[in-house]
Design a protein around this motif. Structure first.
Motif, PDB file in Angstrom:
ATOM      1  N   LEU A 171       0.832  -1.210   0.000  1.00 55.10           N
ATOM      2  CA  LEU A 171       0.000   0.000   0.000  1.00 55.10           C
ATOM      3  C   LEU A 171       0.865   1.258   0.000  1.00 55.10           C
ATOM      4  N   ALA A 172       1.961   1.234   0.754  1.00 51.89           N
ATOM      5  CA  ALA A 172       2.866   2.382   0.786  1.00 51.89           C
ATOM      6  C   ALA A 172       3.470   2.636  -0.594  1.00 51.89           C
ATOM      7  N   GLN A 173       3.894   1.560  -1.257  1.00 53.25           N
ATOM      8  CA  GLN A 173       4.477   1.704  -2.593  1.00 53.25           C
ATOM      9  C   GLN A 173       3.471   2.282  -3.582  1.00 53.25           C
ATOM     10  N   LEU A 174       2.232   1.784  -3.520  1.00 50.55           N
ATOM     11  CA  LEU A 174       1.202   2.263  -4.439  1.00 50.55           C
ATOM     12  C   LEU A 174       0.865   3.725  -4.173  1.00 50.55           C
ATOM     13  N   LEU A 175       0.814   4.102  -2.896  1.00 53.26           N
ATOM     14  CA  LEU A 175       0.499   5.487  -2.545  1.00 53.26           C
ATOM     15  C   LEU A 175       1.583   6.428  -3.046  1.00 53.26           C
TER      16      LEU A 175
END
Length: 288
Positions: free
Chosen positions: A230-234
């Motif tokens: 999720l952090a990477q996508l954000l």
């Protein structure tokens, strides 16, 4: 939307704003018009983008300027009645914004999670105006009344679509996306359990903008892999739009939404720092 297209929309909105005595600023996915008394006008980027999405660029000026000119003029002339709660009741909507958003000091708002505020707006169709505590006092309404009405209207107006995010090499990590053709997607964080995205221990989520939510149902030890993804996508999405929040949230129920992790850095250097309670949750899941 391409940078050049975004720039053209900004130019068109700024021209209309100046023509009506407003200054035009940008804040977290919105144009905000200020300067005529205490009234502010909110124009979501998403609403303008949908209006011009399939039109040739030579028609954008007409599509944007004419609609905004008409509604801003109606608002200034008092043709859009905001003096009585009965008049605005069906128009009240709600969505989330960053706690760092400027100009909210008199707006009806409440904290729903660390760094996230929920606010109430009057939706006139092309423009919105924030509901203030002065409005509430004039209507004889409490903050709780206004949130109840706005949440009912927003929830009834649209149900979001759900799809699984297709991410190469991460087949074992379930990432779901909630989205819809509405400017109030973020409000659905309040009702996440209306959708099949919540696991036995809740869900992790990020809010990349006002168009969609990314969610990882917490069903087992994939919680840390889900946090990282999720952090990477954000962070990857920051190139196109600024996120409503840069935190990863742990949705437990409609009352409790905590920070699950914070994100430091960008691009090639990024660090995800889990909150202590998330690490405690993993220990509990391992024992179970």
């Amino acid at each position: 939307m391409r940078e050049s297209s975004s720039g053209l929309l900004k130019l068109l909105v700024n021209e209309v704003a100046l023509g009506h005595g407003y200054a035009c600023g940008e804040s977290a996915g919105e144009f905000v018009l200020t300067g005529r008394g205490s009234r502010r006008i909110v124009l979501p980027f998403t609403r303008l983008e949908r209006r011009v999405a399939r039109a040739p660029r030579q028609l954008w000026s007409t599509l944007v300027r004419d609609r905004l000119e008409m509604q801003i003029a109606d608002l200034a002339a008092g043709h859009l009645d905001t003096s009585r709660l009965a008049s605005v009741r069906p128009l009240l909507r709600t969505r989330l914004c960053s706690a760092r958003t400027k100009g909210l000091i008199n707006d009806v708002r409440r904290l729903v999670a660390p760094g996230l505020l929920q606010r109430v707006l009057i939706d006139f169709g092309d423009i919105m105006t924030p509901v203030t505590y002065s409005n509430a006092q004039g209507w004889g309404a409490t903050e709780s009344d206004l949130f109840d009405i706005a949440e009912h209207n927003t929830r009834a107006a649209s149900r979001l679509d759900l799809t699984a995010a297709d991410i190469d090499g991460m087949d074992d990590v379930d990432i779901q996306m909630l989205y819809g053709a509405t400017d109030f997607v973020t409000a659905h964080v309040r009702w996440l359990d209306d959708y099949p995205v919540v696991g036995p221990w809740g869900a992790l989520l990020v809010i990349p903008g006002h168009t969609h939510l990314l969610i990882h149902p917490i069903t087992g030890p994939t919680v840390f892999a889900g946090t990282s993804l999720l952090a990477q996508l954000l962070v990857a999405g920051e190139a196109e739009s600024r996120p409503v929040s840069r935190a990863i949230y742990w949705w437990r129920n409609r009352i409790t939404v905590d920070i699950a992790a914070t994100i430091r850095g960008t691009g090639d250097w990024m660090e995800v720092v889990p909150a202590d309670h998330l690490e405690s949750l993993l220990e509990i899941m391992r024992r179970d």
